[in-house]
Structure formats: structure tokens, C-alpha cells
Design a protein around this motif. Structure first.
Motif, short mmCIF file in Angstrom:
data_model
loop_
_atom_site.label_atom_id
_atom_site.label_comp_id
_atom_site.label_asym_id
_atom_site.label_seq_id
_atom_site.Cartn_x
_atom_site.Cartn_y
_atom_site.Cartn_z
N PRO A 15 0.70 -1.01 0.15
CA PRO A 15 0.48 -0.30 0.04
C PRO A 15 0.56 1.34 0.16
CG PRO A 15 0.32 -1.32 2.08
CD PRO A 15 0.67 -1.47 1.39
N TYR A 136 -0.70 -2.32 6.51
CA TYR A 136 -2.84 -2.20 6.17
C TYR A 136 -2.12 -1.57 5.14
CZ TYR A 136 -2.59 -4.47 10.69
OH TYR A 136 -3.19 -4.94 11.68
N THR A 137 -3.34 -1.64 4.14
CA THR A 137 -4.16 -1.16 3.12
C THR A 137 -5.00 -0.68 3.26
OG1 THR A 137 -3.77 -3.07 1.50
CG2 THR A 137 -4.98 -1.49 0.11
N PRO A 138 -5.15 0.87 3.05
CA PRO A 138 -5.82 1.93 3.34
C PRO A 138 -7.48 0.64 3.00
CG PRO A 138 -4.43 2.66 2.24
CD PRO A 138 -3.95 1.61 2.09
N LYS A 139 -8.11 2.18 4.21
CA LYS A 139 -9.90 1.01 4.12
C LYS A 139 -10.56 2.35 3.29
CE LYS A 139 -13.72 -0.29 7.08
NZ LYS A 139 -14.15 -0.09 8.41
N LEU A 140 -11.00 1.77 2.36
CA LEU A 140 -11.91 2.21 0.97
C LEU A 140 -12.83 3.00 1.98
CD1 LEU A 140 -11.18 0.52 -2.10
CD2 LEU A 140 -10.48 2.91 -1.13
N THR A 141 -13.41 4.27 1.75
CA THR A 141 -15.18 4.59 1.87
C THR A 141 -15.76 5.02 1.26
OG1 THR A 141 -13.50 7.11 3.14
CG2 THR A 141 -14.01 5.29 4.74
N THR A 142 -17.29 5.06 1.79
CA THR A 142 -17.83 6.14 0.89
C THR A 142 -18.44 7.27 1.77
OG1 THR A 142 -20.16 4.24 1.34
CG2 THR A 142 -18.13 3.97 -0.98
#
Length: 144
Positions: A15, A136-142
Motif C-alpha cells: 500500500p 495494512y491497505t487503506p480502508k475504502l470508504t464511501t
């Protein structure tokens, strides 16, 4: 071996840019490094509970004098900077850190002032293979 391992390591881009290398030190050097780790009572407390640290500049034995020479040397700095395309001036630090079994840190990004962090884990045996740093890969948020 360390210099070659870094030079030949593939830079992973996700990431974020990083390299991962196992068995980076020659076994003889690694054994000497473990034998020269300072005792717990030499380390200082940190703001983090269950974490101790010492700046290697405070260690004055021949082994640590040599370690400082290559870590703070131009060749090592240039190798790491070239690996990550860093062109601005950098300041190196070398610290030994001891985390107890109760230590943990939440998922976080590092300080913007840190261009590169090199973490070398120094276990005496393989009993702690499940411990260390997680990426960790950044968490995608909407957005609603």
C-alpha cells in the motif's frame, strides 16, 4: 550481505513503497549482534507503556562503534535513498527498541518527517514468527 539484500530487493508499491527482506545479516554477524545487545536495565522508558529504547550513540563498545560507522556512513545512506528515490538531505538515527509481550500499537501512519524507517527484528529463535510489523491497505470508504 545487507547491502546486497537491499540493493536487490524489489520495491513493492502497495500500500506504499516498501521492501521486505528475510535473513538480511550474515549468520556470524547476527549472532554477534545478539550477543552485544545491551541488558534491559540500560534501556530507557519511552512514552509508550511496555516499550524501552536506547539510542545506539550511547553504546561505546567496539561492536556498536562499527555498527554506527556503516549505518551512518554515506554508502548505506545513499543505498537506501537511491532505493526509494530520495534526493533531499536525510538525518539517520539508530535505536534499539525492546517491546514487552504486553506492548501493542494501533494501526497508524508514520510521521511525515520520516522518509524511511528500517525495522530489523532480532529474535533469538523462531518462537515469535507471528509477531512484528503488519502492513495494512487503506480502508475504502464511501461518502453518503
Amino acid at each position: 550481505m545487507l547491502f546486497d539484500s537491499i540493493a536487490n530487493a524489489k520495491v513493492e508499491l502497495e500500500p506504499f513503497e516498501h521492501i521486505y527482506i528475510e535473513n538480511v545479516f550474515l549468520r556470524s554477524y547476527y549472532d554477534e549482534l545478539l550477543a552485544n545487545l545491551p541488558p534491559d536495565n540500560i534501556y530507557q522508558k519511552t512514552p509508550y507503556e511496555n516499550r524501552l529504547m536506547i539510542d545506539v550513540k550511547e553504546l561505546t563498545t567496539g561492536f556498536w562503534n562499527y555498527a554506527r560507522e556503516w549505518v551512518f556512513g554515506d554508502d548505506f545512506r545513499d543505498l537506501v535513498c537511491d532505493k526509494f528515490n530520495i534526493t533531499e538531505p536525510v538525518v539517520s538515527h539508530l535505536r534499539l527498541i525492546r517491546d514487552s509481550s504486553d506492548y501493542s500499537i494501533q494501526v497508524h501512519t508514520d510521521l511525515p518527517s520520516k522518509l524511511v524507517s528500517l525495522l530489523f527484528y532480532l529474535p533469538h529463535d523462531t518462537s515469535m514468527l507471528d509477531f512484528g510489523t503488519s502492513i495494512y491497505t487503506p480502508k475504502l470508504t464511501t461518502l453518503n
